[in-house]
Motif scaffolding. Structure first.
Motif, PDB file in Angstrom:
ATOM      1  N   ALA A   1       0.838  -1.200   0.000  1.00  0.00           N
ATOM      2  CA  ALA A   1       0.000   0.000   0.000  1.00  0.00           C
ATOM      3  C   ALA A   1       0.867   1.242   0.000  1.00  0.00           C
ATOM      4  O   ALA A   1       1.945   1.269   0.610  1.00  0.00           O
ATOM      5  N   THR A   2       0.369   2.262  -0.713  1.00  0.00           N
ATOM      6  CA  THR A   2       1.071   3.549  -0.772  1.00  0.00           C
ATOM      7  C   THR A   2       0.106   4.623  -0.314  1.00  0.00           C
ATOM      8  O   THR A   2      -0.995   4.774  -0.871  1.00  0.00           O
ATOM      9  N   SER A   3       0.502   5.367   0.709  1.00  0.00           N
ATOM     10  CA  SER A   3      -0.391   6.387   1.267  1.00  0.00           C
ATOM     11  C   SER A   3      -0.335   7.652   0.426  1.00  0.00           C
ATOM     12  O   SER A   3       0.691   7.972  -0.183  1.00  0.00           O
ATOM     13  N   GLU A   4      -1.461   8.362   0.394  1.00  0.00           N
ATOM     14  CA  GLU A   4      -1.549   9.622  -0.330  1.00  0.00           C
ATOM     15  C   GLU A   4      -1.127  10.763   0.592  1.00  0.00           C
ATOM     16  O   GLU A   4      -1.305  10.682   1.816  1.00  0.00           O
ATOM     17  N   PRO A   5      -0.598  11.846   0.022  1.00  0.00           N
ATOM     18  CA  PRO A   5      -0.216  12.978   0.871  1.00  0.00           C
ATOM     19  C   PRO A   5      -1.438  13.564   1.571  1.00  0.00           C
ATOM     20  O   PRO A   5      -2.498  13.751   0.970  1.00  0.00           O
ATOM     21  N   GLY A   6      -1.300  13.846   2.861  1.00  0.00           N
ATOM     22  CA  GLY A   6      -2.384  14.429   3.641  1.00  0.00           C
ATOM     23  C   GLY A   6      -3.452  13.439   4.018  1.00  0.00           C
ATOM     24  O   GLY A   6      -4.508  13.842   4.527  1.00  0.00           O
ATOM     25  N   LYS A   7      -3.230  12.144   3.758  1.00  0.00           N
ATOM     26  CA  LYS A   7      -4.206  11.115   4.082  1.00  0.00           C
ATOM     27  C   LYS A   7      -3.559  10.081   5.011  1.00  0.00           C
ATOM     28  O   LYS A   7      -2.339   9.974   5.118  1.00  0.00           O
ATOM     29  N   SER A   8      -4.404   9.280   5.669  1.00  0.00           N
ATOM     30  CA  SER A   8      -3.934   8.230   6.566  1.00  0.00           C
ATOM     31  C   SER A   8      -4.755   6.981   6.341  1.00  0.00           C
ATOM     32  O   SER A   8      -5.955   7.052   6.024  1.00  0.00           O
ATOM     33  N   PHE A   9      -4.105   5.821   6.524  1.00  0.00           N
ATOM     34  CA  PHE A   9      -4.819   4.550   6.501  1.00  0.00           C
ATOM     35  C   PHE A   9      -5.297   4.257   7.928  1.00  0.00           C
ATOM     36  O   PHE A   9      -4.528   4.330   8.887  1.00  0.00           O
ATOM     37  N   GLU A  10      -6.599   3.880   8.031  1.00  0.00           N
ATOM     38  CA  GLU A  10      -7.164   3.554   9.336  1.00  0.00           C
ATOM     39  C   GLU A  10      -7.739   2.147   9.280  1.00  0.00           C
ATOM     40  O   GLU A  10      -8.411   1.768   8.313  1.00  0.00           O
ATOM     41  N   LEU A  11      -7.461   1.347  10.322  1.00  0.00           N
ATOM     42  CA  LEU A  11      -7.872  -0.051  10.396  1.00  0.00           C
ATOM     43  C   LEU A  11      -9.178  -0.144  11.167  1.00  0.00           C
ATOM     44  O   LEU A  11      -9.332   0.485  12.225  1.00  0.00           O
ATOM     45  N   TRP A  12     -10.104  -1.021  10.643  1.00  0.00           N
ATOM     46  CA  TRP A  12     -11.423  -1.169  11.259  1.00  0.00           C
ATOM     47  C   TRP A  12     -11.718  -2.637  11.496  1.00  0.00           C
ATOM     48  O   TRP A  12     -11.249  -3.508  10.765  1.00  0.00           O
ATOM     49  N   LEU A  13     -12.512  -2.905  12.570  1.00  0.00           N
ATOM     50  CA  LEU A  13     -13.022  -4.246  12.856  1.00  0.00           C
ATOM     51  C   LEU A  13     -14.519  -4.225  12.579  1.00  0.00           C
ATOM     52  O   LEU A  13     -15.264  -3.443  13.201  1.00  0.00           O
ATOM     53  N   ILE A  14     -14.943  -5.112  11.639  1.00  0.00           N
ATOM     54  CA  ILE A  14     -16.356  -5.159  11.236  1.00  0.00           C
ATOM     55  C   ILE A  14     -16.884  -6.545  11.581  1.00  0.00           C
ATOM     56  O   ILE A  14     -16.340  -7.565  11.143  1.00  0.00           O
ATOM     57  N   SER A  15     -17.932  -6.591  12.431  1.00  0.00           N
ATOM     58  CA  SER A  15     -18.512  -7.870  12.859  1.00  0.00           C
ATOM     59  C   SER A  15     -20.020  -7.737  12.906  1.00  0.00           C
ATOM     60  O   SER A  15     -20.559  -6.662  13.242  1.00  0.00           O
TER      61      SER A  15
END
Length: 316
Positions: free
Chosen positions: A228-242
């Motif tokens: 994965a490559t992050s975009e400038p000014g953006k962040s990757f956020e991890l989620w738990l979906i159940s």
């Protein structure tokens, strides 16, 4: 004083005996006043003493002694002894003579006998009550001393039995058993490997973007960035979906480094962790401001067990 040759010669003549009476008196005065001069005279006497031993004894002729007597006024004829006149006692003294009477000294008195004490008189003087009271006190102290000796003997016997034969004593007098605690160090059991879970988070085009690893014992997870490559000014956020949760739960922003570790799964049930879907969304820098995803997930994945728990687990 400093001695001259004249003083030394004078000391020698004194030792020889050739000085006249006046000179000898002068030398004797000097000997008494001056210790150094006296030492010189004594030294000459020691030196000249050997001369007397070298000369033999000479007996003078009888005429010499007669001439000496005639010179000093003595005659060789025998003379009658002088007669002293009788002393006359005055008549007054004769009349006043009193016969001397000697008084006899009385003989010394014989030693007195030691005083005799009568016990009856002593009791009458001090009172029978005092004697009886003193006797009572003596008896009382004797009884106390006897009791103390008996108590000491009993204590000695008790202590001896406690050491040698404690079973012979009553339970109340037996010494308490000593409890000794011995610490035995047992080696710690080998750690049982916990189960390990891995989820490949990938997009629709295929290919893993992140690899998520979860420890089944501690519930800590680690996310490794792969493609994965992050975009400038953006962040990757991890989620738990159940399906057991009403809404997706954020597991935090994935860091810019290759590895990101989080302990946030400790509050979830194992069934929820194992059956959930893990998704990654692109959010603004720092994560979603509302706590919910603001865009659709671009990478998703589910956990698979790679290392089973228990002693039969294969080595890692």
């Amino acid at each position: 004083m400093a001695l001259s040759e004249d003083h030394i010669a004078l000391a020698a003549e004194y030792a020889l005996g050739t000085l006249d009476a006046g000179e000898r008196a002068q030398v004797e005065s000097m000997i008494a006043d001056d210790a150094e001069f006296a030492g010189v005279v004594q030294a000459w006497e020691f030196r000249l003493a050997s001369l007397n031993q070298m000369v033999g004894a000479v007996v003078p002729r009888p005429v010499v002694w007669e001439n000496i007597k005639a010179a000093i006024g003595h005659s060789t004829e025998p003379q009658a002894p002088p007669v002293l006149p009788e002393r006359q006692v005055p008549p007054v003294l004769l009349e006043q003579q009193v016969p001397l009477v000697l008084q006899e000294t009385p003989p010394p008195a014989p030693p007195s006998a030691p005083p005799q004490f009568d016990l009856g008189e002593i009791r009458q003087a001090i009172g029978d009550g005092n004697v009886i009271e003193l006797s009572t006190r003596v008896k009382r102290w004797r009884r106390i001393a006897s009791m103390a000796s008996a108590i000491a003997a009993a204590l000695l016997v008790t202590l001896s039995l406690q050491v040698l034969q404690p079973d012979a004593l009553p339970n109340a007098l037996r010494p308490k058993p000593r409890i000794q605690t011995v610490e035995v160090k047992v080696p710690a059991p080998a750690l049982t490997p916990s189960s390990q879970y891995v989820a490949l988070l990938q997009g629709p085009a295929g290919g893993p973007a992140f690899i998520m690893t979860i420890d089944g014992a501690t519930k800590n997870f680690t996310v490794r960035k792969v493609g994965a490559t992050s975009e400038p000014g953006k962040s990757f956020e991890l989620w738990l979906i159940s399906d057991r949760l009403p809404q997706p739960r954020s597991l935090g922003v994935i860091g810019a480094g290759d590895f990101t570790a989080r302990p946030v799964l400790s509050g979830y049930d194992p069934d929820v962790i194992n059956g959930a879907t893990y998704a990654v969304t692109v959010e603004q820098a720092g994560g979603s401001p509302t706590g919910q995803p603001t865009s659709a997930p671009i990478f998703t994945g589910k956990l698979i067990e790679t290392v089973p728990g228990g002693s039969d687990a294969p080595p890692r």
